[in-house]
Design a protein around this motif. Structure first.
Motif, PDB file in Angstrom:
ATOM      1  N   THR A 197      -2.145  -3.286  -7.465  1.00  0.00           N
ATOM      2  CA  THR A 197      -1.049  -2.471  -6.912  1.00  0.00           C
ATOM      3  C   THR A 197      -0.023  -2.105  -7.971  1.00  0.00           C
ATOM      4  O   THR A 197       0.996  -1.483  -7.662  1.00  0.00           O
ATOM      5  CB  THR A 197      -0.305  -3.226  -5.791  1.00  0.00           C
TER       6      THR A 197
ATOM      7  N   PHE B 203      -2.394   0.870  -3.024  1.00  0.00           N
ATOM      8  CA  PHE B 203      -1.085   0.412  -2.534  1.00  0.00           C
ATOM      9  C   PHE B 203       0.041   0.578  -3.551  1.00  0.00           C
ATOM     10  O   PHE B 203       1.119   0.007  -3.357  1.00  0.00           O
ATOM     11  CB  PHE B 203      -1.145  -1.066  -2.107  1.00  0.00           C
TER      12      PHE B 203
ATOM     13  N   ILE C 296       3.284   3.641  -2.304  1.00  0.00           N
ATOM     14  CA  ILE C 296       3.956   3.608  -1.010  1.00  0.00           C
ATOM     15  C   ILE C 296       5.056   2.558  -1.071  1.00  0.00           C
ATOM     16  O   ILE C 296       4.878   1.483  -1.646  1.00  0.00           O
ATOM     17  CB  ILE C 296       2.963   3.299   0.129  1.00  0.00           C
TER      18      ILE C 296
ATOM     19  N   LEU D 110      -3.551   6.782   1.976  1.00  0.00           N
ATOM     20  CA  LEU D 110      -3.296   6.101   0.711  1.00  0.00           C
ATOM     21  C   LEU D 110      -4.451   6.375  -0.247  1.00  0.00           C
ATOM     22  O   LEU D 110      -5.588   6.565   0.172  1.00  0.00           O
ATOM     23  CB  LEU D 110      -3.134   4.596   0.923  1.00  0.00           C
TER      24      LEU D 110
ATOM     25  N   ARG E   6       5.063  10.646   1.815  1.00  0.00           N
ATOM     26  CA  ARG E   6       4.081  10.453   2.883  1.00  0.00           C
ATOM     27  C   ARG E   6       3.199  11.687   2.944  1.00  0.00           C
ATOM     28  O   ARG E   6       3.682  12.807   2.812  1.00  0.00           O
ATOM     29  CB  ARG E   6       4.792  10.256   4.214  1.00  0.00           C
TER      30      ARG E   6
END
Length: 216
Positions: free
Chosen positions: A94, A132, A135, A155, A201
């Motif tokens: 991540t 990840f 976000i 994602l 988003r």
């Protein structure tokens, strides 16, 4: 519903992203072994909140216990990730490169590689999948939606193992998000800090357009 063959998720890192992914993992039915750089005893409050399916451990123990392991630490510490316990395992990365926090890393400043590729080089027999990293942590739980929801958030993942990406796609779908597969780790720069897809988003179609608009 859990993924066959995966009952325990290990987390190396228990910060904003790590703790949220632990919550999603437990909500999806997985056991969680979570670690940080300060020692298991510092995670007692989080483990109490997470409940009986979670326990705190060292990074080595989390790496060994996880059927799938998430690395979610400051990039500058990536060489501290244990190598042997992660051999042949899927490792979700991540991490993001922030020079003001991580110091300057010449290979990344020259754009000759990606942060995910650095972790893959450190873990030569692991199957690293980038996910990840684009976000906001709080939105991992607040914006999760069931499959088929209209305008479900998507994602991005990337990785060099197709089988690993299939499993990570299933995991992310179970967590509440659609997935856009952006190919190999070499492509993961397209969702690093400063790119169009980093932060906003978007649905599958919208994120796909953002990735196409990325420049390096």
């Amino acid at each position: 519903m859990t993924i066959p063959g995966i009952t325990t998720i290990g987390l190396i890192g228990a910060g904003h992203i790590g703790s949220q992914l632990a919550r999603l993992s437990i909500a999806s039915g997985y056991d969680v072994v979570i670690s940080n750089s300060r020692g298991p005893e510092t995670l007692s409050d989080l483990v109490e909140e997470l409940g009986p399916k979670a326990r705190a451990a060292t990074a080595e123990e989390a790496a060994a216990a996880g059927d799938l392991v998430i690395v979610t630490i400051p990039l500058k510490a990536y060489e501290s990730v244990p190598v042997e316990p992660l051999a042949d395992k899927i490792v979700i990365d991540t991490n993001n490169y922030y020079p003001q926090r991580d110091g300057n890393i010449a290979e990344l400043d020259s754009k000759s590689t990606t942060s995910a590729a650095l972790l893959q080089k450190h873990l030569p027999t692991s199957k690293v999948v980038k996910a990840f990293n684009h976000i906001e942590a709080a939105k991992l739980t607040s914006e999760a939606q069931t499959r088929g929801t209209e305008n479900r958030r998507a994602l991005v993942i990337s990785g060099d193992s197709g089988d690993a990406k299939t499993i990570v796609t299933s995991l992310i779908d179970g967590f509440g998000f659609d997935v856009v597969d952006d190919g190999s780790l070499a492509n993961s720069w397209r969702v690093e800090p400063g790119t169009p897809a980093y932060g906003p988003r978007g649905t599958v179609a919208e994120i796909t357009d953002m990735l196409a608009a990325a420049t390096r």
